[in-house]
Design a protein around this motif. Structure first.
Motif, PDB file in Angstrom:
ATOM      1  N   ALA A   1       1.269   2.305   6.797  1.00  0.00           N
ATOM      2  CA  ALA A   1       1.359   3.776   6.784  1.00  0.00           C
ATOM      3  C   ALA A   1       2.773   4.223   7.127  1.00  0.00           C
ATOM      4  N   GLY A   2       3.390   3.553   8.100  1.00  0.00           N
ATOM      5  CA  GLY A   2       4.760   3.907   8.489  1.00  0.00           C
ATOM      6  C   GLY A   2       5.747   3.641   7.367  1.00  0.00           C
ATOM      7  N   TRP A   3       5.544   2.529   6.692  1.00  0.00           N
ATOM      8  CA  TRP A   3       6.403   2.176   5.552  1.00  0.00           C
ATOM      9  C   TRP A   3       6.283   3.231   4.447  1.00  0.00           C
TER      10      TRP A   3
ATOM     11  N   GLY B   1      -3.000   0.435   4.708  1.00  0.00           N
ATOM     12  CA  GLY B   1      -2.378   1.537   5.458  1.00  0.00           C
ATOM     13  C   GLY B   1      -1.532   2.415   4.558  1.00  0.00           C
ATOM     14  N   ALA B   2      -0.785   1.783   3.664  1.00  0.00           N
ATOM     15  CA  ALA B   2       0.066   2.560   2.761  1.00  0.00           C
ATOM     16  C   ALA B   2      -0.790   3.377   1.791  1.00  0.00           C
ATOM     17  N   ALA B   3      -1.825   2.742   1.241  1.00  0.00           N
ATOM     18  CA  ALA B   3      -2.674   3.431   0.260  1.00  0.00           C
ATOM     19  C   ALA B   3      -3.434   4.590   0.906  1.00  0.00           C
ATOM     20  N   ALA B   4      -3.775   4.437   2.196  1.00  0.00           N
ATOM     21  CA  ALA B   4      -4.518   5.500   2.880  1.00  0.00           C
ATOM     22  C   ALA B   4      -3.705   6.792   2.923  1.00  0.00           C
ATOM     23  N   VAL B   5      -2.382   6.675   3.026  1.00  0.00           N
ATOM     24  CA  VAL B   5      -1.549   7.874   3.168  1.00  0.00           C
ATOM     25  C   VAL B   5      -0.840   8.256   1.870  1.00  0.00           C
TER      26      VAL B   5
END
Lengths: 351, 595
Positions: B273-275, A93-97
């Motif tokens: 994503a939120g992080w 999720g972090a890498a996607a954004v």
């Protein structure tokens, strides 16, 4: 050619003028002699030597002894100590954004081979662009020494009877899944681990490094296949690995006397693999699996760069996203205009 | 025989996978095109082909949208449910039946319209006869009720948007049915429709599509999802709108979409994503929320913005996966282990699905906590009349996130979890910024973000979190109030019960009693809910579940002197709420309270 600095020379600066101290973290609370602390020190030296901006790294982990270690290195980087076995999804999720960070994940054998094996598999399948280190000791440390799913049949920890269930070999699993960078190392082989880790950082795609990292408290007796003594006696090294950074001209590098392979990584750096006994071709998945199975049959541990595939698209290539990270987009790029909403509603009304 | 105009319920019994859904939507849309108040409910099985499906069309000048208490007109297509559907009808009902089903229609106390639907369909297209037969009944119904020809043709054109051969085949089938009814059947029932003018700016839309559109206008940057009925169409709605509404000048998407391996991973991706500083969301149903609980607790404790839509279906376990219920409220409000409390936004209309679709992100980033949208199968997957959508009236609220180093350096003694402003909401910096990096964690942490197991540190943290969520109450959507002057009895309800409340109210009023209404639109409860309870001697909490979940929350949170006046009417049999079922229980409860 080797540029491994002694940690006793903190005044030395790397190519971005940072001292080694800029890459260190807090004091470790692991047991003295834990293999994981050796891996942490390699992470520090590899990141420093590679000249990665420390704050451009994201330290990711799950739960367990291994997953506590991000507190002990790269104190200038944000990190996320997530939940047990779920570090891959949070990283996804972090890498996607935010695709501009170096995602450095640390996990353990309980985290990766049991509770989180599904997430590991799917992160590999997506070819998420990250470095994924498994600090693999064959036991659950924080819960005081139960066998994990990587313990070999017949291996015996300090207390209780020998392990009876077959191990899950994470490297073999990863190769079968098409993982694009698969290596095994040993926390006691810091030079090899350093080269492999720097190569993994230069790789574009999912880089798995399964590091045998003895648990000094619960699984370091002679009958354990993952004790320091056993691994030192039974390590089969595929090749001598050396990392040659992109910034160093190849002609300045001494050519080895024997046979060797140079593998060019995505950022132009090279990992040089010098043959020891028989040549190993890391583009050959079958050969890599054969090496793993042979070692398992002999109760050995094979280390080195087992498999490498530079051509697989990474997750981002399939998401249809811009080059810039989504987190940097301004509000007007995220919220369509009022006219756009009017147009959507007009279409509904016309239906 | 007195003609009954625009006031009846029509039930169409088919098997799924036979193409009946498009025929039913043509019928629904054609009535809508005539300006008639109409609603449609699809009762479908968890199956792809061959199991019973019913489509219920309620036509009501009073605007009632509940399915009604009885069927006035029954269409019989499915041999499997034939006998049961037939037996359930009251005398005087109308039966339009497919004689080719080779089933017995032996009721003599009903109005019978036999139609050889499959035979007729075969003359048009032998291969597609089973599907085309559905459009034949549309023609028969249109003729018998007096639905305007233009309204049907417009509905067919809308249903098959530009596909000439499909439009042609369906038009022919419709005409065949209509002509047959005109020539072979004699009108012997009282039901009819009359046009009520132009529908104006109104249109039909499903709640899931409205919520998806809301998320698109809310600036969603990452959608991670795992398919599950009845939420899949919400996620797919977002996916479908991205190419048109959320791409840059190079055609690149400004929202990442990842189909996760399971709901645990979907939740993890949203938290990731939120992080990282983005607006991440997922859409799921109760079983998915069950799997996400661990991450929900992490997001609450580590204070990570994250948006979760729950389109509620009937539980527990797999339950009745294609039926509707309001049974996840408590699970959302108190999700995960340990002491938690979450913000829940609860739309009751498609307009609110859109609004809460974008607002959820603002609330989540403002309060740095998980925010749930709670819809249900009835609202999410059925088509509802929509007046239109209001463009967000406020700029995106990204909350207390520091992206600027000057701002950061002007702050004294920055701590990720320090309550600088006294509202319980801390400031955060993002990964990659190099500003005050911490290791975010689900373990105990002090105001600077460092690991701590100290009692007072934990206590302070938990009290701050409670203060933070409590502080959200007045900023969340206020309840919708409809108050009578007497203020004796007030009904508190939420979500899709909105579609039945008018009819429930009319039934109660027809018995000589007036009741006020308060539709809760968020948790934790808005202060106006307590005020409403204080103004009414008896408060009845109406919900579609077994145990009265909102009632339980209210009893715990209202001041002691109000608790005794709050009573529960909770009922769920898997069907969309029929007004009389709830009205009867409300009346019985009032009578019991009043002795």
């Amino acid at each position: 050619m080797s540029e491994t600095p002694a940690r006793s020379q903190p005044i030395k600066l790397n190519i971005i003028d940072q001292p080694l101290d800029a890459y260190t973290g807090g004091p470790s609370s692991l047991c003295p002699g834990c293999g994981h602390d050796q891996i942490s020190s390699v992470i520090i030296s590899a990141a420093w030597e590679n000249g990665v901006e420390p704050h451009r790294i994201a330290k990711m982990s799950g739960i367990g002894c291994s997953s506590k270690t991000p507190a002990y290195y790269l104190g200038q980087a944000h990190g996320f100590n997530t939940v047990h076995g779920r570090m891959p999804s949070v990283t996804t999720g972090a890498a996607a954004v935010n695709r501009d960070l170096l995602y450095l994940g640390v996990s353990g054998d309980g985290d990766s081979a049991s509770i989180g094996i599904g997430q590991l598999i799917h992160a590999i399948r997506r070819n998420l662009d990250m470095v994924y280190i498994v600090e693999n000791n064959g036991v659950y440390g924080l819960t005081k020494g139960q066998y994990s799913a990587t313990a070999e049949i017949g291996s015996k920890k300090k207390k209780g009877k020998a392990n009876e269930q077959p191990p899950i070999d994470l490297c073999a699993l990863a190769i079968n899944l098409g993982c694009t960078f698969v290596a095994r190392s040993f926390s006691g082989s810091k030079k090899q681990l350093n080269a492999l880790l720097k190569a993994a950082m230069s790789h574009r795609g999912f880089a798995l490094i399964d590091v045998i990292s003895p648990c000094v408290t619960f699984n370091n007796n002679d009958e354990s296949f993952r004790s320091y003594g056993y691994v030192k006696e039974n390590e089969v090294t595929l090749h001598m690995a050396d990392y040659i950074p992109q910034r160093v001209p190849m002609e300045e590098i001494e050519v080895p006397e024997g046979h060797y392979r140079d593998i060019t990584l995505h950022d132009g750096s090279v990992i040089r693999l010098e043959t020891i006994d028989a040549d190993h071709d890391p583009s050959d998945a079958v050969a890599a699996l054969a090496a793993l199975h042979k070692a398992a049959d002999d109760d050995h541990h094979v280390t080195g760069l087992l498999y490498f595939d530079p051509d697989m698209p990474i997750m981002h290539d399939n998401l249809g996203l811009p080059e810039a990270s989504l987190i940097d987009l301004p509000a007007d790029a995220l919220r369509p205009s009022e006219a756009a909403l009017d147009a959507v509603v007009a279409r509904f009304r016309g239906a | 025989m007195t003609t009954i105009v625009n006031d009846f319920t029509l039930n169409i019994a088919t098997a799924n996978g036979t193409g009946s859904q498009s025929a039913n939507l043509i019928l629904l849309q054609s009535l809508f095109n005539m300006g008639i108040e109409v609603s449609g409910k699809n009762l479908f099985p968890s199956n792809i082909s061959g199991l019973p499906t019913w489509y219920i069309v309620r036509v009501s000048d009073a605007g009632y949208q509940a399915p009604g208490d009885r069927t006035h007109i029954q269409v019989l297509m499915n041999p499997d449910t034939w006998a049961e559907d037939l037996a359930d009808l009251q005398p005087g009902s109308v039966v339009i039946w497919n004689t080719d089903a080779k089933m017995v229609m032996d009721r003599v106390d009903v109005v019978s319209y036999p139609v050889p639907m499959t035979t007729m369909a075969r003359t048009l297209n032998p291969k597609l006869a089973r599907m085309v037969a559905n459009v034949i009944y549309v023609g028969v119904i249109a003729e018998m009720l007096g639905i305007e020809d233009d309204a049907i043709l417009a509905a067919i054109a809308g249903q098959f948007k530009g596909k000439a051969s499909a439009i042609d085949l369906n038009t022919q089938a419709y005409r065949l049915g209509r002509t047959f009814a005109n020539e072979e059947l004699t009108k012997a029932d009282p039901y009819a429709v009359e046009a009520r003018g132009n529908p104006g700016g109104r249109f039909f839309i499903e709640g899931n599509e409205a919520a998806a559109l809301g998320a698109i206008f809310g600036g969603v940057q990452m959608l991670a999802w795992y398919p599950i009925t009845p939420s899949s169409s919400l996620a797919e709605g977002v996916i479908n709108y991205i190419p048109k509404l959320r791409t840059n000048e190079h055609g690149e998407a400004t929202c990442a979409v990842i189909q996760a391996e399971d709901e645990l991973a979907a939740a993890g991706m949203v938290v990731g994503a939120g992080w990282a500083g983005a607006r991440g969301m997922t859409a799921t149903s109760g079983p998915g929320i069950s799997l996400m609980q661990e991450f929900i607790g992490l997001a609450y404790f580590a204070e990570i913005p994250s948006v979760f839509w729950d389109v509620n279906r009937v539980g527990p376990s797999t339950g009745l996966p294609t039926r509707t219920q309001q049974s996840d409220l408590q699970m959302l409000y108190e999700g995960s282990h340990g002491d938690t409390q979450h913000i829940v936004l609860i739309p009751g209309t498609v307009e609110e699905c859109f609004e809460f679709g974008w607002r959820a992100f603002d609330v989540s980033e403002r309060f740095q906590t998980p925010v749930f949208g709670l819809s249900d199968l009835d609202l999410g997957m059925n088509r509802w009349t929509c007046e239109g959508f209001t463009y967000p009236d406020v700029p995106m609220d990204r909350g207390k996130v520091i992206r600027d180093r000057d701002v950061f350096e002007a702050m004294e003694d920055f701590g990720r979890y320090r309550d600088v402003d006294g509202d319980g909401i801390p400031y955060r910096t993002l990964p990659g910024s190099g500003m005050a990096p911490i290791l975010s964690r689900g373990t105990g942490h002090d105001p600077s973000g460092k690991y701590s197991e100290k009692s007072h540190v934990y206590l302070d943290l938990m009290q701050r979190l409670r203060r933070k969520i409590d502080g959200a109450r007045p900023h969340l959507p206020a309840p919708i109030l409809r108050e009578e002057e007497e203020c004796d009895v007030g009904i508190v309800y939420f979500g899709s019960m909105e579609n039945s409340i008018q009819e429930i109210d009319d039934i109660i009023e027809s018995g000589g009693r007036k009741v006020s209404q308060c539709r809760v639109r968020s948790l934790p409860l808005h202060p106006e809910v307590e005020d409403f309870c204080a103004r009414h001697k008896t408060v009845i909490v109406l919900e579609i579940n077994r145990d009265g979940q909102l009632w339980g929350i209210m009893r715990r949170e209202l001041p002691n002197h109000l608790v005794d006046r709050v009573h529960s009417v909770a009922y769920s049999d898997g069907m969309p709420p029929r007004a009389s079922v709830y009205a009867e229980r409300i009346i019985a409860t009032i009578e019991e309270v009043e002795g």
